[in-house]
Write an enzyme that holds these catalytic residues in place. Sequence first.
Site, mmCIF file in Angstrom:
data_model
loop_
_atom_site.group_PDB
_atom_site.id
_atom_site.type_symbol
_atom_site.label_atom_id
_atom_site.label_comp_id
_atom_site.label_asym_id
_atom_site.label_seq_id
_atom_site.Cartn_x
_atom_site.Cartn_y
_atom_site.Cartn_z
ATOM 1 N N SER A 122 3.440 -2.494 10.366
ATOM 2 C CA SER A 122 4.895 -2.521 10.539
ATOM 3 C C SER A 122 5.538 -3.851 10.138
ATOM 4 C CB SER A 122 5.262 -2.142 11.983
ATOM 5 O OG SER A 122 4.800 -0.832 12.277
ATOM 6 N N GLU B 214 -6.711 4.472 7.924
ATOM 7 C CA GLU B 214 -6.594 5.916 7.632
ATOM 8 C C GLU B 214 -7.874 6.454 7.011
ATOM 9 O OE1 GLU B 214 -2.880 5.629 5.521
ATOM 10 O OE2 GLU B 214 -1.922 5.039 7.399
ATOM 11 N N LYS C 106 0.199 4.253 -0.332
ATOM 12 C CA LYS C 106 -0.416 5.479 0.228
ATOM 13 C C LYS C 106 -0.146 6.672 -0.703
ATOM 14 C CE LYS C 106 0.142 3.485 4.761
ATOM 15 N NZ LYS C 106 0.141 3.668 6.184
ATOM 16 N N ASN D 257 0.883 -1.176 0.000
ATOM 17 C CA ASN D 257 0.000 0.000 0.000
ATOM 18 C C ASN D 257 0.916 1.220 0.000
ATOM 19 O OD1 ASN D 257 -1.792 2.059 0.493
ATOM 20 N ND2 ASN D 257 -2.204 1.475 2.628
ATOM 21 N N GLY E 218 2.431 1.863 10.850
ATOM 22 C CA GLY E 218 3.387 2.959 10.711
ATOM 23 C C GLY E 218 4.062 3.348 12.014
ATOM 24 N N GLU F 119 -5.455 -5.265 10.547
ATOM 25 C CA GLU F 119 -4.430 -4.258 10.794
ATOM 26 C C GLU F 119 -4.716 -3.554 12.112
ATOM 27 O OE1 GLU F 119 -2.408 -2.988 6.883
ATOM 28 O OE2 GLU F 119 -4.102 -1.664 7.238
ATOM 29 N N HIS G 254 -9.298 0.934 4.988
ATOM 30 C CA HIS G 254 -8.005 1.110 5.659
ATOM 31 C C HIS G 254 -8.215 2.034 6.857
ATOM 32 C CE1 HIS G 254 -3.917 2.466 6.459
ATOM 33 N NE2 HIS G 254 -3.534 1.356 5.849
HETATM 34 C C1 PEP Z 1 -0.625 0.013 6.079
HETATM 35 O O1 PEP Z 1 -0.619 1.163 5.699
HETATM 36 O O2 PEP Z 1 -1.558 -0.723 5.740
HETATM 37 C C2 PEP Z 1 0.478 -0.451 6.912
HETATM 38 C C3 PEP Z 1 0.386 -1.610 7.456
HETATM 39 O O3 PEP Z 1 1.549 0.418 7.049
HETATM 40 P P1 PEP Z 1 2.991 0.020 7.702
HETATM 41 O O4 PEP Z 1 3.414 -1.266 7.082
HETATM 42 O O5 PEP Z 1 3.879 1.168 7.338
HETATM 43 O O6 PEP Z 1 2.758 -0.109 9.168
#
Ligand code: PEP
Length: 250
Positions: free
Chosen positions: A210, A99, A13, A11, A175, A169, A97
């Site tokens: 992460s 976000e 972003k 992803n 992040g 998630e 997601h």
């Molecule tokens: C994500 O944006 O779905 C995500 C898991 O980000 P990161 O891997 O940077 O934690």
Amino acid sequence: MKTREVHIVGNWKMNQTLHEISNFFIEMTKMKMELKCKAWIAPQSLHIPILKEIAFTTGAIQVGAQNCSNHDSGAFTGEVSPAALADMGVEFVIIGHSERRTIFGEDNKLLNEKVLAVLKHNLKVIYCVGETLEERESNDTFKVIEEQLKVGLQNVPADKAHLVLIAYEPVWAIGTGKVASAEQAEEVHAFIRGKLTQNSEQTIILYGGSVKPDNIDSLLRKENIDGALVGGASLKAQDFKQLCSASNHL
Ligand code: PEP
């Protein structure tokens, strides 16, 4: 040996310039490796045609979108139409997601409309669920996820259930550098599989939060973890390739 095919989904972003995209694929092509997993990338919508072209020439990746509207067309300035995504040949759309849920206030009901709008065009949907730190600390993880699944996936037609993937998630791990332990993740993945009312054994359930080359192995070894949805580490070709090749030795 995993029975479900491992999926590694990047992803991107709101990141990557044209120059960075070009470098990413030059690097990817240099590192010749046979991948046994499905490698998917969701760039910014504007970059989808470019990635589609690269995917067409290299055959290595499948391309998706990070979000879309719940409507196919009309007066919705700035939105991305699922019909147009299908027209562009995208293979999947990420819906829900964290976000989108937190920054853009998307709730389970709206997300359900988006899921159905994507499935109408026979695109795959990665439906994201996950608890905040506060919800985990007040022992509400399972309650929150059950509700996200129940409302977000309601009325999915039986003949489209095979197009649905789930991404677990935990919001506190996205992040932040704080990855859920493989045991914590597996506990929730098993719970999710148990709650799915259609196609549960075959449904791909991704972990996100992460994920990096140094922690993917232990996650992928778990029975119900079928891959990863990756933000930061998917931006670097070397890391992304390493994540994709992690499943080679499972
Ligand atoms: C994500 O944006 O779905 C995500 C898991 O980000 P990161 O891997 O940077 O934690």
